[in-house]
Design an enzyme around this catalytic site. Structure first.
Site, mmCIF file in Angstrom:
data_model
loop_
_atom_site.group_PDB
_atom_site.id
_atom_site.type_symbol
_atom_site.label_atom_id
_atom_site.label_comp_id
_atom_site.label_asym_id
_atom_site.label_seq_id
_atom_site.Cartn_x
_atom_site.Cartn_y
_atom_site.Cartn_z
ATOM 1 N N LYS A 40 -2.708 22.497 -6.922
ATOM 2 C CA LYS A 40 -2.177 23.583 -7.760
ATOM 3 C C LYS A 40 -1.508 23.013 -9.011
ATOM 4 C CE LYS A 40 -1.433 26.867 -4.081
ATOM 5 N NZ LYS A 40 -0.505 27.311 -3.051
ATOM 6 N N GLU A 49 0.850 -1.188 0.000
ATOM 7 C CA GLU A 49 0.000 0.000 0.000
ATOM 8 C C GLU A 49 0.887 1.240 0.000
ATOM 9 O OE1 GLU A 49 -2.173 1.149 3.546
ATOM 10 O OE2 GLU A 49 -3.735 2.106 2.343
ATOM 11 N N ASP A 57 -11.254 10.508 -4.389
ATOM 12 C CA ASP A 57 -12.496 11.292 -4.395
ATOM 13 C C ASP A 57 -12.401 12.430 -5.403
ATOM 14 O OD1 ASP A 57 -10.484 12.235 -2.493
ATOM 15 O OD2 ASP A 57 -11.855 13.914 -2.208
ATOM 16 N N GLU A 81 4.685 4.809 3.951
ATOM 17 C CA GLU A 81 4.100 6.113 4.280
ATOM 18 C C GLU A 81 5.221 7.136 4.477
ATOM 19 O OE1 GLU A 81 1.003 7.736 4.550
ATOM 20 O OE2 GLU A 81 2.430 9.319 5.016
ATOM 21 N N ASP A 121 -2.491 12.045 -2.386
ATOM 22 C CA ASP A 121 -2.554 13.508 -2.299
ATOM 23 C C ASP A 121 -2.838 14.092 -3.682
ATOM 24 O OD1 ASP A 121 -1.998 13.535 0.432
ATOM 25 O OD2 ASP A 121 0.165 13.487 0.083
ATOM 26 N N THR A 168 -10.377 2.611 3.885
ATOM 27 C CA THR A 168 -9.391 3.504 4.502
ATOM 28 C C THR A 168 -10.135 4.599 5.269
ATOM 29 O OG1 THR A 168 -9.282 5.168 2.734
ATOM 30 C CG2 THR A 168 -7.876 3.212 2.476
ATOM 31 N N HIS A 169 -9.358 5.363 6.057
ATOM 32 C CA HIS A 169 -9.969 6.486 6.777
ATOM 33 C C HIS A 169 -10.536 7.520 5.809
ATOM 34 C CE1 HIS A 169 -7.533 4.925 10.188
ATOM 35 N NE2 HIS A 169 -8.589 5.333 10.862
ATOM 36 N N PHE A 170 -9.837 7.743 4.701
ATOM 37 C CA PHE A 170 -10.342 8.727 3.742
ATOM 38 C C PHE A 170 -11.635 8.251 3.096
ATOM 39 C CE2 PHE A 170 -8.018 12.637 2.526
ATOM 40 C CZ PHE A 170 -7.168 12.692 3.616
ATOM 41 N N GLU A 171 -11.743 6.965 2.837
ATOM 42 C CA GLU A 171 -13.019 6.487 2.291
ATOM 43 C C GLU A 171 -14.127 6.759 3.297
ATOM 44 O OE1 GLU A 171 -15.754 2.921 0.597
ATOM 45 O OE2 GLU A 171 -14.265 2.428 2.087
#
Ligand SMILES: C[S@@+](CC[C@H](N)C(=O)[O-])C[C@H]1O[C@@H](n2cnc3c(N)ncnc32)[C@H](O)[C@@H]1O
Length: 213
Positions: A123, A44, A155, A69, A119, A192-195
């Site tokens: 920009k 991952e 997302d 990470e 991420d 995941t936490h973001f999901e």
């Protein structure tokens, strides 16, 4: 959407079996450095707070999972989550995934790569920092075994569409295969936490899976 401060990791937890610094990895890649069992390896990229890297290995004990990470605090946090579960088949590397793929991972050695909510680097002048760029995708292609899989969720619609285009131009994989959406059965039943955050805020999540030929 910003990120909340991390809770402190309990200093009594011995992280040494679970957390490795990229700069202290052995010169020659050896899965046995991380795991006692010999098993297909899944990686991952960008584990964040470590929900995936501490739940998927528990559900699939016959596979090994390595999270990479870049943010040291998150790598430690994810390693602590693995340690609390005492998982034999999940480990964290604290470091940048790009040089690890480029310089460390042998060709045709990885069963699957997971990239969840990378991420977005909003920009325009920062876009070249995105992980779903041609050179990194070519490294994924190199390290994947035949029939190995890439799982990619985000997302950010524009990032998703751009990535589909970059994949089509950079590598020759089967896909994208659609990914079914599961209904969570409890508060942490997300990949995941973001999901979790996106779905709780009713944001769309774009999911795709590819298979190396
Ligand atoms: C938006 S967060 C998503 C975290 C997690 N995947 C999730 O879905 O909850 C992206 C994560 O990727 C990490 N990251 C960014 N670039 C990286 C790189 N080159 N190597 C490893 N991790 C990276 C960031 O530090 C961050 O924790």
């Amino acid at each position: 959407m910003g990120r909340r401060a991390l809770r402190q990791v309990d200093p009594r937890i011995d992280l040494s079996p679970y957390l490795h610094l990229a700069q202290q990895l052995p010169a020659a890649w050896d899965s046995g450095f991380f795991f006692d069992q010999s098993a297909p390896l899944e990686i991952e990229v960008g584990s964040g707070k470590g929900l995936f890297i501490s739940t998927e290995p528990a559900a699939r004990p016959d596979r090994n999972f390595l999270g990479i990470e870049i943010a040291a605090g998150y790598a430690k946090y994810a390693a602590a989550r693995i340690a609390r579960r005492g998982l034999h088949n999940a480990r964290m590397i604290s470091g940048d995934a790009a040089p690890i793929f480029r310089e460390r991972l042998p060709s045709s050695s990885i069963a699957a790569v997971h990239i969840y909510f990378p991420d977005p680097w909003w920009k325009k002048r920062h876009r070249k920092r995105r992980i779903m760029r041609p050179d990194f995708l070519q490294q994924i292609d190199r390290v994947l075994q035949p029939a190995g899989r890439l799982h990619f969720w985000t997302d950010v619609q524009e990032y998703f569409e751009e990535s589909m285009q970059t994949i089509a131009e950079s590598v020759r994989w089967h896909g994208p295969f659609p990914v079914p959406i599961r209904q969570p059965s409890h508060d942490l039943d997300y990949r995941t936490h973001f999901e979790r955050r996106m779905r709780l805020h009713s944001h769309l999540v774009y999911r795709a899976e590819f298979q190396k030929s």
